[in-house]
Design a protein around this motif. Structure first.
Motif, PDB file in Angstrom:
ATOM      1  N   LEU A  72     -52.535  52.602 -52.760  1.00  0.00           N
ATOM      2  CA  LEU A  72     -53.967  52.383 -52.568  1.00  0.00           C
ATOM      3  C   LEU A  72     -54.204  50.917 -52.251  1.00  0.00           C
ATOM      4  O   LEU A  72     -53.717  50.036 -52.956  1.00  0.00           O
ATOM      5  CB  LEU A  72     -54.740  52.766 -53.842  1.00  0.00           C
ATOM      6  CG  LEU A  72     -56.232  52.427 -53.865  1.00  0.00           C
ATOM      7  CD1 LEU A  72     -56.996  53.209 -52.792  1.00  0.00           C
ATOM      8  CD2 LEU A  72     -56.819  52.700 -55.246  1.00  0.00           C
ATOM      9  N   ILE A  73     -54.954  50.666 -51.170  1.00  0.00           N
ATOM     10  CA  ILE A  73     -55.339  49.302 -50.808  1.00  0.00           C
ATOM     11  C   ILE A  73     -56.855  49.238 -50.835  1.00  0.00           C
ATOM     12  O   ILE A  73     -57.540  50.007 -50.147  1.00  0.00           O
ATOM     13  CB  ILE A  73     -54.811  48.917 -49.417  1.00  0.00           C
ATOM     14  CG1 ILE A  73     -53.278  48.905 -49.440  1.00  0.00           C
ATOM     15  CG2 ILE A  73     -55.345  47.559 -48.990  1.00  0.00           C
ATOM     16  CD1 ILE A  73     -52.658  48.988 -48.091  1.00  0.00           C
ATOM     17  N   LEU A  74     -57.385  48.337 -51.653  1.00  0.00           N
ATOM     18  CA  LEU A  74     -58.818  48.080 -51.717  1.00  0.00           C
ATOM     19  C   LEU A  74     -59.062  46.694 -51.148  1.00  0.00           C
ATOM     20  O   LEU A  74     -58.595  45.696 -51.722  1.00  0.00           O
ATOM     21  CB  LEU A  74     -59.319  48.143 -53.159  1.00  0.00           C
ATOM     22  CG  LEU A  74     -59.340  49.523 -53.833  1.00  0.00           C
ATOM     23  CD1 LEU A  74     -59.593  49.374 -55.318  1.00  0.00           C
ATOM     24  CD2 LEU A  74     -60.393  50.407 -53.205  1.00  0.00           C
ATOM     25  N   SER A  75     -59.732  46.605 -50.011  1.00  0.00           N
ATOM     26  CA  SER A  75     -60.073  45.285 -49.481  1.00  0.00           C
ATOM     27  C   SER A  75     -61.503  44.952 -49.882  1.00  0.00           C
ATOM     28  O   SER A  75     -62.417  45.755 -49.728  1.00  0.00           O
ATOM     29  CB  SER A  75     -59.896  45.229 -47.961  1.00  0.00           C
ATOM     30  OG  SER A  75     -60.587  46.270 -47.316  1.00  0.00           O
ATOM     31  N   SER A  76     -61.657  43.767 -50.444  1.00  0.00           N
ATOM     32  CA  SER A  76     -62.949  43.246 -50.895  1.00  0.00           C
ATOM     33  C   SER A  76     -63.329  42.185 -49.865  1.00  0.00           C
ATOM     34  O   SER A  76     -62.882  41.048 -49.922  1.00  0.00           O
ATOM     35  CB  SER A  76     -62.769  42.664 -52.302  1.00  0.00           C
ATOM     36  OG  SER A  76     -63.835  41.854 -52.690  1.00  0.00           O
ATOM     37  N   SER A  77     -64.168  42.578 -48.881  1.00  0.00           N
ATOM     38  CA  SER A  77     -64.193  41.806 -47.631  1.00  0.00           C
ATOM     39  C   SER A  77     -65.586  41.474 -47.118  1.00  0.00           C
ATOM     40  O   SER A  77     -66.459  42.340 -47.038  1.00  0.00           O
ATOM     41  CB  SER A  77     -63.444  42.603 -46.553  1.00  0.00           C
ATOM     42  OG  SER A  77     -63.388  41.907 -45.344  1.00  0.00           O
ATOM     43  N   HIS A  78     -65.781  40.207 -46.769  1.00  0.00           N
ATOM     44  CA  HIS A  78     -66.915  39.801 -45.935  1.00  0.00           C
ATOM     45  C   HIS A  78     -66.412  39.013 -44.726  1.00  0.00           C
ATOM     46  O   HIS A  78     -67.196  38.498 -43.937  1.00  0.00           O
ATOM     47  CB  HIS A  78     -67.919  38.957 -46.721  1.00  0.00           C
ATOM     48  CG  HIS A  78     -67.344  37.686 -47.293  1.00  0.00           C
ATOM     49  ND1 HIS A  78     -67.139  36.569 -46.536  1.00  0.00           N
ATOM     50  CD2 HIS A  78     -66.942  37.376 -48.539  1.00  0.00           C
ATOM     51  CE1 HIS A  78     -66.630  35.613 -47.288  1.00  0.00           C
ATOM     52  NE2 HIS A  78     -66.488  36.073 -48.510  1.00  0.00           N
ATOM     53  N   ALA A  79     -65.090  38.939 -44.582  1.00  0.00           N
ATOM     54  CA  ALA A  79     -64.516  38.176 -43.469  1.00  0.00           C
ATOM     55  C   ALA A  79     -63.253  38.869 -42.954  1.00  0.00           C
ATOM     56  O   ALA A  79     -63.331  39.690 -42.041  1.00  0.00           O
ATOM     57  CB  ALA A  79     -64.237  36.738 -43.899  1.00  0.00           C
ATOM     58  N   VAL A  80     -62.095  38.554 -43.534  1.00  0.00           N
ATOM     59  CA  VAL A  80     -60.826  38.975 -42.931  1.00  0.00           C
ATOM     60  C   VAL A  80     -60.001  39.937 -43.780  1.00  0.00           C
ATOM     61  O   VAL A  80     -59.020  40.497 -43.294  1.00  0.00           O
ATOM     62  CB  VAL A  80     -59.957  37.738 -42.597  1.00  0.00           C
ATOM     63  CG1 VAL A  80     -60.648  36.857 -41.570  1.00  0.00           C
ATOM     64  CG2 VAL A  80     -59.631  36.932 -43.864  1.00  0.00           C
ATOM     65  N   ALA A  81     -60.365  40.152 -45.045  1.00  0.00           N
ATOM     66  CA  ALA A  81     -59.503  40.926 -45.956  1.00  0.00           C
ATOM     67  C   ALA A  81     -59.238  42.332 -45.453  1.00  0.00           C
ATOM     68  O   ALA A  81     -58.152  42.878 -45.640  1.00  0.00           O
ATOM     69  CB  ALA A  81     -60.124  40.970 -47.354  1.00  0.00           C
ATOM     70  N   LYS A  82     -60.218  42.944 -44.789  1.00  0.00           N
ATOM     71  CA  LYS A  82     -60.053  44.317 -44.321  1.00  0.00           C
ATOM     72  C   LYS A  82     -59.012  44.427 -43.211  1.00  0.00           C
ATOM     73  O   LYS A  82     -58.584  45.525 -42.847  1.00  0.00           O
ATOM     74  CB  LYS A  82     -61.384  44.864 -43.810  1.00  0.00           C
ATOM     75  CG  LYS A  82     -61.788  44.176 -42.525  1.00  0.00           C
ATOM     76  CD  LYS A  82     -62.981  44.761 -41.889  1.00  0.00           C
ATOM     77  CE  LYS A  82     -63.237  44.165 -40.535  1.00  0.00           C
ATOM     78  NZ  LYS A  82     -62.648  42.873 -40.243  1.00  0.00           N
ATOM     79  N   GLY A  83     -58.562  43.289 -42.654  1.00  0.00           N
ATOM     80  CA  GLY A  83     -57.645  43.306 -41.519  1.00  0.00           C
ATOM     81  C   GLY A  83     -56.184  43.434 -41.883  1.00  0.00           C
ATOM     82  O   GLY A  83     -55.324  43.353 -40.992  1.00  0.00           O
ATOM     83  N   VAL A  84     -55.861  43.664 -43.146  1.00  0.00           N
ATOM     84  CA  VAL A  84     -54.452  43.817 -43.534  1.00  0.00           C
ATOM     85  C   VAL A  84     -53.844  45.041 -42.848  1.00  0.00           C
ATOM     86  O   VAL A  84     -54.546  45.987 -42.492  1.00  0.00           O
ATOM     87  CB  VAL A  84     -54.294  43.949 -45.067  1.00  0.00           C
ATOM     88  CG1 VAL A  84     -54.623  42.650 -45.757  1.00  0.00           C
ATOM     89  CG2 VAL A  84     -55.129  45.099 -45.606  1.00  0.00           C
ATOM     90  N   ILE A  85     -52.538  44.973 -42.651  1.00  0.00           N
ATOM     91  CA  ILE A  85     -51.814  46.106 -42.059  1.00  0.00           C
ATOM     92  C   ILE A  85     -51.161  46.874 -43.198  1.00  0.00           C
ATOM     93  O   ILE A  85     -50.283  46.364 -43.890  1.00  0.00           O
ATOM     94  CB  ILE A  85     -50.766  45.612 -41.047  1.00  0.00           C
ATOM     95  CG1 ILE A  85     -51.466  44.849 -39.920  1.00  0.00           C
ATOM     96  CG2 ILE A  85     -49.960  46.782 -40.495  1.00  0.00           C
ATOM     97  CD1 ILE A  85     -50.529  44.171 -38.949  1.00  0.00           C
ATOM     98  N   SER A  86     -51.614  48.102 -43.404  1.00  0.00           N
ATOM     99  CA  SER A  86     -51.169  48.865 -44.566  1.00  0.00           C
ATOM    100  C   SER A  86     -50.042  49.820 -44.200  1.00  0.00           C
ATOM    101  O   SER A  86     -49.803  50.128 -43.025  1.00  0.00           O
ATOM    102  CB  SER A  86     -52.345  49.643 -45.156  1.00  0.00           C
ATOM    103  OG  SER A  86     -52.891  50.514 -44.182  1.00  0.00           O
ATOM    104  N   ASP A  87     -49.363  50.279 -45.218  1.00  0.00           N
ATOM    105  CA  ASP A  87     -48.352  51.314 -45.072  1.00  0.00           C
ATOM    106  C   ASP A  87     -49.036  52.585 -44.563  1.00  0.00           C
ATOM    107  O   ASP A  87     -50.111  52.939 -45.046  1.00  0.00           O
ATOM    108  CB  ASP A  87     -47.716  51.562 -46.445  1.00  0.00           C
ATOM    109  CG  ASP A  87     -46.433  52.379 -46.355  1.00  0.00           C
ATOM    110  OD1 ASP A  87     -46.469  53.428 -45.694  1.00  0.00           O
ATOM    111  OD2 ASP A  87     -45.424  51.974 -46.951  1.00  0.00           O
TER     112      ASP A  87
END
Length: 371
Positions: free
Chosen positions: A88-103
């Motif tokens: 589980l990946i939870l991104s807490s984002s107002h800028a770039v955090a949501k841009g991670v590359i997940s499994d």
């Protein structure tokens, strides 16, 4: 289950960090990934039981004070995080955090405070405030923001499920990313406030002193009505400028510890809030303390206050409109002492209690993982 929580950056303890803390309470086994971590020792103690991974930006020159200037490198930085093996990946984002590359086997849920404002609808305001409206440097910054918008849209497609902090942000996610989002309001610690203390005659506003908070309009309105007393709590880049505007009936207290802010919220006759906010935790905290909110009636404020019940909405972002709203508020209080009662304000604030946030997040995660 292995859980990763990705946060843009850890530099101050504000609303997004309070939401992060509650996400960590929901998932105490989670590891944290963030571009930089320069929190104070006291703030960091909240996160001490978690493994914290930072990006290469943490080690770049002057990153502690000028981390925002490394924004063009942040998309690259978050894409370097190794999230292999996390369920589980939870991104807490107002800028770039949501841009991670997940499994590919992981579920990625983004708790979105807002699409990147300076890359989208606030680009022109951002350029004006930084004095970069014209010239070669202006065009270079416009090109960087153009590329950032492209990356921001593309990276939004990596997210499996978006959660917005308000209906206002849900609409912005649909506009910027063409993605649907559910709404879960941020957690507010309403229980730390006492709502039935005697009210005093002063008005209160509190905020980080940056241009979009429009503290200047609040001060201007009270300068026009010297019979009213205003207390301002907060610090920031515009402090000196705002202090120079304040008349004798306006008191700027600067930064104050939390217990001082709580004390003033519990005693003020009303809290003033003229910013256009995505959600706005302080107006909810004011209502939890029994204080009605007089504020600009757009954005998150229209979801967190009940007009003519737990507050009054100002029609436009101007000092003139605020003065008229103050007059209306005082007239309503004269005609009916029970108007804007502390008990009603507190009841409205309880919709945003931490327990509601925790239950909603855990239910949503369970639902998406089961799919």
């Amino acid at each position: 289950m292995k859980v990763a929580i990705v946060h843009d950056w850890l530099t101050t303890w504000a609303g997004a960090e309070k939401a992060l803390a509650e996400l960590l309470n929901c998932f105490p086994q989670a590891e944290i990934f963030t571009t930089v971590n320069f929190l104070s020792e006291d703030a960091n103690s909240t996160l001490e039981r978690h493994v914290i991974h930072t990006s290469f930006i943490q080690r770049l020159p002057f990153a502690k004070k000028r981390y925002r200037q490394y924004l063009p490198l942040m998309p690259l930085a978050v894409e370097q995080f190794d999230l292999k093996g996390f369920d589980l990946i939870l991104s807490s984002s107002h800028a770039v955090a949501k841009g991670v590359i997940s499994d590919p086997g992981a579920v990625h849920i983004c708790y979105c405070y807002s699409p990147m404002r300076y890359a989208w609808d606030m680009q022109h305001q951002y350029l004006r405030q930084s004095g970069k409206e014209k010239g070669l440097l202006s065009w270079l910054m416009r090109w960087q923001l153009h590329r950032l918008r492209q990356w921001d849209f593309i990276s939004a497609q990596r997210v499996d499920h978006f959660v917005a902090i308000s209906n206002y942000i849900k609409r912005r996610i649909e506009t910027c990313y063409r993605r649907e989002a559910e709404v879960i309001y941020p957690p507010v610690d309403v229980d730390k406030f006492c709502y039935d203390r005697p009210r005093e005659k002063f008005y209160l506003t509190a905020s980080r002193m940056v241009p979009y908070k429009r503290i200047d309009l609040v001060i201007e309105a009270f300068n026009k009505t010297p019979e009213r007393q205003l207390i301002v709590i907060g610090d920031g880049p515009d402090y000196a400028k705002l202090a120079s505007l304040a008349g004798p009936n306006v008191t700027l207290m600067g930064y104050q510890p939390d217990h001082i802010l709580v004390d003033h919220l519990e005693r003020t006759q009303a809290f003033i809030f003229m910013a256009e906010e995505d959600f706005g935790i302080l107006p909810v905290e004011a209502q939890a303390a029994g204080a009605p909110v007089i504020g600009y009636g757009v954005g998150g404020l229209t979801e967190t206050t009940l007009n003519n019940v737990s507050g009054l909405w100002v029609e436009e972002q101007s000092s003139k409109a605020l003065v008229e709203c103050l007059q209306q508020f005082e007239a309503l209080k004269r005609d009916n002492e029970a108007a804007f009662s502390p008990k009603v304000c507190r009841k409205n604030a309880e919709r945003f209690a931490t327990a509601n946030f925790t239950q909603a997040i855990q239910s949503l995660v369970k639902q998406h993982l089961s799919r």
